[in-house]
Motif scaffolding. Structure first.
Motif, short mmCIF file in Angstrom:
data_model
loop_
_atom_site.label_atom_id
_atom_site.label_comp_id
_atom_site.label_asym_id
_atom_site.label_seq_id
_atom_site.Cartn_x
_atom_site.Cartn_y
_atom_site.Cartn_z
N LEU A 14 0.83 -1.20 0.00
CA LEU A 14 0.00 0.00 0.00
C LEU A 14 0.87 1.25 0.00
O LEU A 14 1.87 1.33 0.72
N LEU A 15 0.48 2.24 -0.81
CA LEU A 15 1.09 3.56 -0.80
C LEU A 15 0.09 4.54 -0.20
O LEU A 15 -1.07 4.56 -0.62
N GLY B 260 -4.40 -1.40 7.13
CA GLY B 260 -3.93 -1.96 5.87
C GLY B 260 -3.40 -3.37 6.04
O GLY B 260 -3.69 -4.25 5.23
N LEU B 261 -2.65 -3.62 7.10
CA LEU B 261 -2.11 -4.95 7.35
C LEU B 261 -3.20 -5.94 7.69
O LEU B 261 -3.17 -7.11 7.26
N ASP C 99 2.96 -5.04 2.96
CA ASP C 99 3.81 -3.96 3.44
C ASP C 99 3.12 -2.63 3.18
O ASP C 99 2.07 -2.58 2.51
N TYR C 100 3.74 -1.56 3.67
CA TYR C 100 3.09 -0.27 3.74
C TYR C 100 4.16 0.79 3.56
O TYR C 100 5.12 0.83 4.32
N VAL D 118 3.66 -9.13 12.59
CA VAL D 118 3.39 -10.43 13.22
C VAL D 118 2.13 -10.34 14.07
O VAL D 118 1.25 -11.20 14.00
N ASP D 119 2.02 -9.29 14.89
CA ASP D 119 0.86 -9.15 15.77
C ASP D 119 -0.43 -9.09 14.97
O ASP D 119 -1.44 -9.69 15.35
N VAL D 120 -0.42 -8.37 13.87
CA VAL D 120 -1.62 -8.24 13.04
C VAL D 120 -2.02 -9.58 12.45
O VAL D 120 -3.19 -9.97 12.48
N HIS D 121 -1.05 -10.33 11.93
CA HIS D 121 -1.36 -11.63 11.33
C HIS D 121 -1.80 -12.65 12.39
O HIS D 121 -2.70 -13.46 12.13
#
Length: 233
Positions: free
Chosen positions: A77-78, A90-91, A97-98, A201-204
């Motif tokens: 994402l941009l 976004g994640l 990635d961001y 990692v936390d988001v996933h």
């Protein structure tokens, strides 16, 4: 050659990137609105997709969510949004990635190469695992078929795991009760050359936990100050 789709409505940014990528081994297609992205997604397979958050007609966040519902193509994402809650959103929707505007082409190139290597690394790793004698993983009513990437828990089929969620779950089930730090998870699932935040990692893990757990069986546990593990001791 990497087939790269870049969705960005600022044509000056596209012109800058086009000049920069001329010296790289990329086949780049530029799109300037979300509706056109939808059409191009079905015209060919892409190795990586870059989405501007604020695209006209259909925004990048919506497109990211749609892409994740039907394909595993890596997405970056941009956006001009720099707050943590925006990065997390976004994640959570599946971005790999961001990159925050303004950015340098060199930074974006580093991110593209890192994400591409992670997917190649994960794909090769999965192929080698599937080709080995052990083609399934079983533990306490959890059944995973590595070849078909199917997961069953207590006879309940889990069919909405993303590639990273599936790889994380395989790692946990292969090593029940072992605690993995965030650094170890990044190394084993994302690869040694991960170029991003441990917050990924936390988001996933949060998304994985929501998909595989039940009130009676949380499955994925947080070990405060250390990391994560499959189940309680």
């Amino acid at each position: 050659m990497i087939k790269l789709l870049i969705a960005e409505d600022d044509k000056s940014v596209c012109e800058m990137l086009q000049l920069f990528f001329q010296n790289e081994d990329f086949q780049v297609t530029f799109i300037h609105d979300g509706l056109a992205v939808r059409k191009h997604l079905n015209q060919q397979e892409w190795d990586l997709i870059i989405l501007d958050w604020m695209l006209p007609f259909v925004d990048g966040i919506t497109l990211c969510k749609e892409i994740r519902a039907s394909m595993q193509t890596p997405v970056i994402l941009l956006t001009a949004r720099s707050e943590e809650k925006d990065r997390v959103m976004g994640l959570e929707l599946g971005a790999d990635d961001y990159v925050t505007k303004p950015f340098s082409p060199i930074e974006l190139l580093a991110r593209i190469k890192a994400v591409s290597r992670r997917y190649t690394h994960a794909g090769n790793k999965q192929e080698s695992v599937s080709a080995a004698i052990k083609e399934t993983i079983e533990h306490d009513r959890i059944y995973i078929d590595l070849a078909s990437r199917k997961v069953s828990i207590n006879d309940r089929t889990i069919d909405n795991l993303t590639k990273k969620e599936f790889d994380l779950f395989c790692l946990f089930v292969n090593h029940p009760k072992r605690v993995f730090t965030r650094e170890q998870l990044l190394e084993k699932v994302w690869g040694y050359d991960y170029f991003g935040e441990e917050r990924t990692v936390d988001v996933h893990i949060k998304r994985l936990r929501n998909k595989v757990s039940t009130p009676e069986r949380p499955l994925v546990y947080t070990v405060w100050g250390i990391g994560y593990k499959l189940e309680e001791s």
